[in-house]
Scaffold this motif. Structure first.
Motif, PDB file in Angstrom:
ATOM      1  N   ARG A  31      -9.528   6.913  -4.554  1.00  0.00           N
ATOM      2  CA  ARG A  31      -8.946   5.643  -4.139  1.00  0.00           C
ATOM      3  C   ARG A  31      -9.971   4.701  -3.510  1.00  0.00           C
ATOM      4  NH1 ARG A  31      -3.950   3.917  -3.194  1.00  0.00           N
ATOM      5  NH2 ARG A  31      -3.729   4.957  -5.200  1.00  0.00           N
ATOM      6  N   ALA A  34       0.865  -1.191   0.000  1.00  0.00           N
ATOM      7  CA  ALA A  34       0.000   0.000   0.000  1.00  0.00           C
ATOM      8  C   ALA A  34       0.894   1.230   0.000  1.00  0.00           C
ATOM      9  CB  ALA A  34      -0.916  -0.010   1.213  1.00  0.00           C
ATOM     10  N   LYS A  62     -11.743   2.924  -6.216  1.00  0.00           N
ATOM     11  CA  LYS A  62     -10.867   1.927  -6.839  1.00  0.00           C
ATOM     12  C   LYS A  62     -10.754   0.678  -5.973  1.00  0.00           C
ATOM     13  CE  LYS A  62      -8.033   5.385  -9.235  1.00  0.00           C
ATOM     14  NZ  LYS A  62      -6.755   6.110  -9.228  1.00  0.00           N
ATOM     15  N   ASP A  73       0.493   4.500  -0.519  1.00  0.00           N
ATOM     16  CA  ASP A  73       0.078   5.855  -0.164  1.00  0.00           C
ATOM     17  C   ASP A  73       0.754   6.283   1.137  1.00  0.00           C
ATOM     18  OD1 ASP A  73      -2.361   6.598  -2.092  1.00  0.00           O
ATOM     19  OD2 ASP A  73      -2.376   4.461  -1.643  1.00  0.00           O
ATOM     20  N   GLU A  97      -2.354  -0.346  -5.979  1.00  0.00           N
ATOM     21  CA  GLU A  97      -2.070   0.833  -6.799  1.00  0.00           C
ATOM     22  C   GLU A  97      -1.798   0.351  -8.219  1.00  0.00           C
ATOM     23  OE1 GLU A  97      -1.723   3.467  -8.165  1.00  0.00           O
ATOM     24  OE2 GLU A  97      -1.481   5.192  -6.875  1.00  0.00           O
ATOM     25  N   LYS A  98      -1.544   1.333  -9.115  1.00  0.00           N
ATOM     26  CA  LYS A  98      -1.254   0.987 -10.508  1.00  0.00           C
ATOM     27  C   LYS A  98       0.233   1.057 -10.837  1.00  0.00           C
ATOM     28  CE  LYS A  98      -1.546   5.581 -12.679  1.00  0.00           C
ATOM     29  NZ  LYS A  98      -1.441   6.364 -11.438  1.00  0.00           N
ATOM     30  N   ILE A  99       1.075   1.511  -9.913  1.00  0.00           N
ATOM     31  CA  ILE A  99       2.490   1.718 -10.198  1.00  0.00           C
ATOM     32  C   ILE A  99       3.172   0.398 -10.560  1.00  0.00           C
ATOM     33  CG2 ILE A  99       2.706   3.826  -8.849  1.00  0.00           C
ATOM     34  CD1 ILE A  99       3.774   2.189  -6.545  1.00  0.00           C
ATOM     35  N   PHE A 146      -3.794  -3.157  -9.362  1.00  0.00           N
ATOM     36  CA  PHE A 146      -4.905  -2.411  -9.958  1.00  0.00           C
ATOM     37  C   PHE A 146      -4.904  -2.469 -11.489  1.00  0.00           C
ATOM     38  CE2 PHE A 146      -6.013   0.927  -6.450  1.00  0.00           C
ATOM     39  CZ  PHE A 146      -6.395  -0.100  -5.612  1.00  0.00           C
ATOM     40  N   ASP A 161      -4.979   7.635   4.323  1.00  0.00           N
ATOM     41  CA  ASP A 161      -4.974   6.651   3.235  1.00  0.00           C
ATOM     42  C   ASP A 161      -4.954   5.233   3.792  1.00  0.00           C
ATOM     43  OD1 ASP A 161      -4.628   8.676   1.131  1.00  0.00           O
ATOM     44  OD2 ASP A 161      -2.618   8.898   1.944  1.00  0.00           O
ATOM     45  N   ARG A 184      -9.045   5.589 -13.779  1.00  0.00           N
ATOM     46  CA  ARG A 184      -7.880   6.315 -13.255  1.00  0.00           C
ATOM     47  C   ARG A 184      -8.250   7.565 -12.446  1.00  0.00           C
ATOM     48  NH1 ARG A 184      -2.928   6.244 -17.692  1.00  0.00           N
ATOM     49  NH2 ARG A 184      -2.686   3.974 -17.826  1.00  0.00           N
ATOM     50  N   HIS A 229      -7.643   1.853   3.382  1.00  0.00           N
ATOM     51  CA  HIS A 229      -7.227   0.548   2.881  1.00  0.00           C
ATOM     52  C   HIS A 229      -7.515  -0.608   3.844  1.00  0.00           C
ATOM     53  CE1 HIS A 229      -4.972   3.096   0.102  1.00  0.00           C
ATOM     54  NE2 HIS A 229      -4.743   2.042  -0.640  1.00  0.00           N
TER      55      HIS A 229
END
Length: 331
Positions: A142, A12, A145, A14, A97-99, A117, A19, A138, A23
């Motif tokens: 959050r 996670a 998502k 963030d 996340e999408k990273i 993600f 944040d 996108r 989660h």
């Protein structure tokens, strides 16, 4: 290759405490899919996850992944997570996340199961378990998502309430420290991560003065660096206490023991919602949605927290104090 008996890692990335609260339902749902009922959480140091989740049963351990700001940050974060995966030998990695950096690292380290993600990002090529969230999501918040990701992966989440677990020792310490302070208690969350999310301290003081007929004690909660500003704003106001010196677990306990909370859009506000304390959030830029039944919002408009008046804050607290009988629920 990774051992099938290794842990499940949840990444996670963030950086805020708030944040982290958002989660928590997802982390618990992932943990519930494992035989041991626990995961290893990988988070940013600024989330203070090891402190916040010290007694969280679904989190076996917290490992920190530093956030870099230099030109090589992507490389450094990939190397860091690769080393972490090699050391932990996880059987699965869930990336909230999408990273792509943690996905690349997990793949190179041989983690057998990798989920994330996606969101049409390059991350997808390094994952081997779908489905992925669509690119169209996108811009979504959050929380939206996370809800979509849970549904896509069959995770069972019955409530978005974080329901943060409190350390009983911290609760006992706070009760003992403030045992002689009259109730009901109100917490003012004066801290924030940036000026655009910070309501003037003088307005908090005036609000406290005008709510003195409802609350026996008003606690000012924030970081140690905010203590001087709080003291200056309080002046000679009676029954106002600066509580900026408390460690995080005790600060959360104080908020939980209070009848209500009024504060900036910050980690403390999200903690208030997470521990089930009725809270009014003063919203500036990128305001958090009212994701919890405990949370209501005041928004000055166009992200201008300074446009929120003392009258509005007082009215919001008074209305909820009466309708929800705050005086009879806590200290």
């Amino acid at each position: 290759m990774s051992s099938p008996s290794g842990p499940v890692l949840v990444y996670a990335p963030d950086r805020g405490i708030g944040d982290l609260m958002w989660h928590l339902p997802t982390i618990r749902a992932i943990a519930a899919t494992t035989p041991e009922g626990r995961v290893v959480l990988v988070a940013r140091p600024s989330s203070r996850a090891a402190e916040v989740l010290a007694v969280e049963p679904s989190v076996a351990r917290v490992l920190y992944a530093p956030h870099y700001k230099d030109r090589l940050k992507g490389v450094r974060e990939t190397i860091d997570f690769y080393r972490l995966c090699k050391a932990e030998r996880p059987r699965a990695v869930w990336i909230l996340e999408k990273i792509d950096r943690p996905a690349i690292a997990a793949a190179l380290a041989g983690a057998p199961e990798r989920r994330g993600f996606g969101l049409g990002h390059g991350q997808e090529r390094w994952l081997n378990r779908g489905p992925f969230l669509p690119k169209a999501m996108r811009p979504a918040h959050r929380i939206d998502k996370l809800a979509a990701f849970e549904a896509a992966h069959g995770l069972v989440v019955t409530s978005r309430e974080p329901a943060l677990k409190l350390d009983p020792e911290a609760v006992a310490t706070v009760k003992a420290r403030y045992a002689d302070q009259p109730g009901p208690w109100l917490c003012l969350g004066i801290g924030a991560s940036e000026p655009a999310r910070t309501w003037p301290a003088e307005r908090f003081a005036e609000t406290a003065r005008r709510l003195a007929d409802l609350f026996g004690t008003v606690f000012w909660v924030g970081g140690p660096h905010e203590a001087d500003a709080a003291k200056a704003a309080i002046g000679d106001l009676p029954n106002n206490i600066v509580a900026c010196d408390l460690p995080l677990d005790q600060s959360a306990a104080l908020i939980a023991l209070s009848a209500g909370f009024l504060g900036n859009d910050s980690g403390a506000l999200n903690v208030a919602a997470a521990v089930g304390t009725p809270c009014v959030g003063l919203m500036g830029t990128a305001p958090v949605p009212a994701y919890s039944k405990w949370l209501s919002r005041l928004d000055g408009g166009a992200g201008r927290i300074a446009d929120i008046t003392v009258d509005q804050a007082v009215a919001a607290v008074r209305a909820r104090f009466v309708s929800e009988a705050w005086a009879h629920t806590r200290a």
